[in-house]
Design a protein around this motif. Sequence first.
Motif, mmCIF file in Angstrom:
data_model
loop_
_atom_site.group_PDB
_atom_site.id
_atom_site.type_symbol
_atom_site.label_atom_id
_atom_site.label_comp_id
_atom_site.label_asym_id
_atom_site.label_seq_id
_atom_site.Cartn_x
_atom_site.Cartn_y
_atom_site.Cartn_z
ATOM 1 N N UNK A 74 21.358 23.749 24.673
ATOM 2 C CA UNK A 74 20.255 23.475 23.744
ATOM 3 C C UNK A 74 20.225 24.514 22.630
ATOM 4 N N UNK A 75 20.578 25.755 22.941
ATOM 5 C CA UNK A 75 20.652 26.782 21.897
ATOM 6 C C UNK A 75 21.662 26.388 20.834
ATOM 7 N N UNK A 76 22.833 25.913 21.252
ATOM 8 C CA UNK A 76 23.851 25.491 20.291
ATOM 9 C C UNK A 76 23.363 24.301 19.472
ATOM 10 N N UNK A 77 22.714 23.347 20.133
ATOM 11 C CA UNK A 77 22.172 22.196 19.406
ATOM 12 C C UNK A 77 21.160 22.648 18.357
ATOM 13 N N UNK A 78 20.329 23.616 18.702
ATOM 14 C CA UNK A 78 19.313 24.113 17.773
ATOM 15 C C UNK A 78 19.921 24.918 16.625
ATOM 16 N N UNK A 79 21.033 25.581 16.875
ATOM 17 C CA UNK A 79 21.741 26.275 15.794
ATOM 18 C C UNK A 79 22.337 25.252 14.824
ATOM 19 N N UNK A 80 23.004 24.234 15.372
ATOM 20 C CA UNK A 80 23.578 23.193 14.512
ATOM 21 C C UNK A 80 22.475 22.485 13.727
ATOM 22 N N UNK A 81 21.328 22.289 14.368
ATOM 23 C CA UNK A 81 20.209 21.613 13.724
ATOM 24 C C UNK A 81 19.389 22.486 12.794
ATOM 25 N N UNK A 82 19.846 23.739 12.580
ATOM 26 C CA UNK A 82 19.177 24.670 11.657
ATOM 27 C C UNK A 82 17.738 24.946 12.087
ATOM 28 N N UNK A 83 17.528 24.962 13.401
ATOM 29 C CA UNK A 83 16.236 25.339 13.959
ATOM 30 C C UNK A 83 16.259 26.803 14.374
#
Length: 230
Positions: free
Chosen positions: A51-60
């Motif tokens: 989820x951390x990686x997803x949030x980085x990709x999502x600019x969160x």
Amino acid sequence: MTDGEILIDVKGVAKHFGEGETRVDALRDVDLQVRAGEVVALLGPSGSGKTTLLNVIGCILAPSAGKVTLDGETVFDRQWLRHDLRRLRLDKIGFIFQTHNLLPFLTAEENVAVVLHLAGWSVEKGQARVRELLDYLEVSRRAAAKPALLSGGEAQRVAIARALANRPRIILADEPTAALDSKRAGLVMDLLRKLAAEQEACIVTVTHDEKIFDRFDRLIHLRDGRLADA
């Protein structure tokens, strides 16, 4: 592997929380490329960094180190290079979650239209896009229903319509089939694959759902914040 253009390019990305003895390294030197038309799964145990990686990709989340390029634009390189991250997400990224997160006081079509309103679409153009998506996802007959009156599968399709409303080329999904039975989970993933191919988008999905593993082009495993293709 698809030959489409690279839409997600993550290089040397690290993310840590805290300092000193309390520091937790959630991501460590992650390199990842995802191309147009590709559907990728992020797998791994709880706490592995998915989820951390997803949030980085999502600019969160801002990385602690590394570089993130989305749809040809470098958006992070030691710092954010785009100041209006809300606009960036509206323009480039669609999010699908485990629960549909539809606004309960709006109808299905209004839940989709609100994204287009925020993106600055005209009412007329937005209404046409909403009708197009709900027809495409075979849920147009439920356009006037509020979320409480939708089935689980209908609500998830409306949520997908909302994620796709502004034609993002990057779609990020966090456990999108966890609440669905095997048949509906398969239908959702088949739909996402169809969308990726037809709209030249890429899809990155965090999942533990083994019944949909065969729907992905790649299964990527994270362990202790490190990434490796499986």
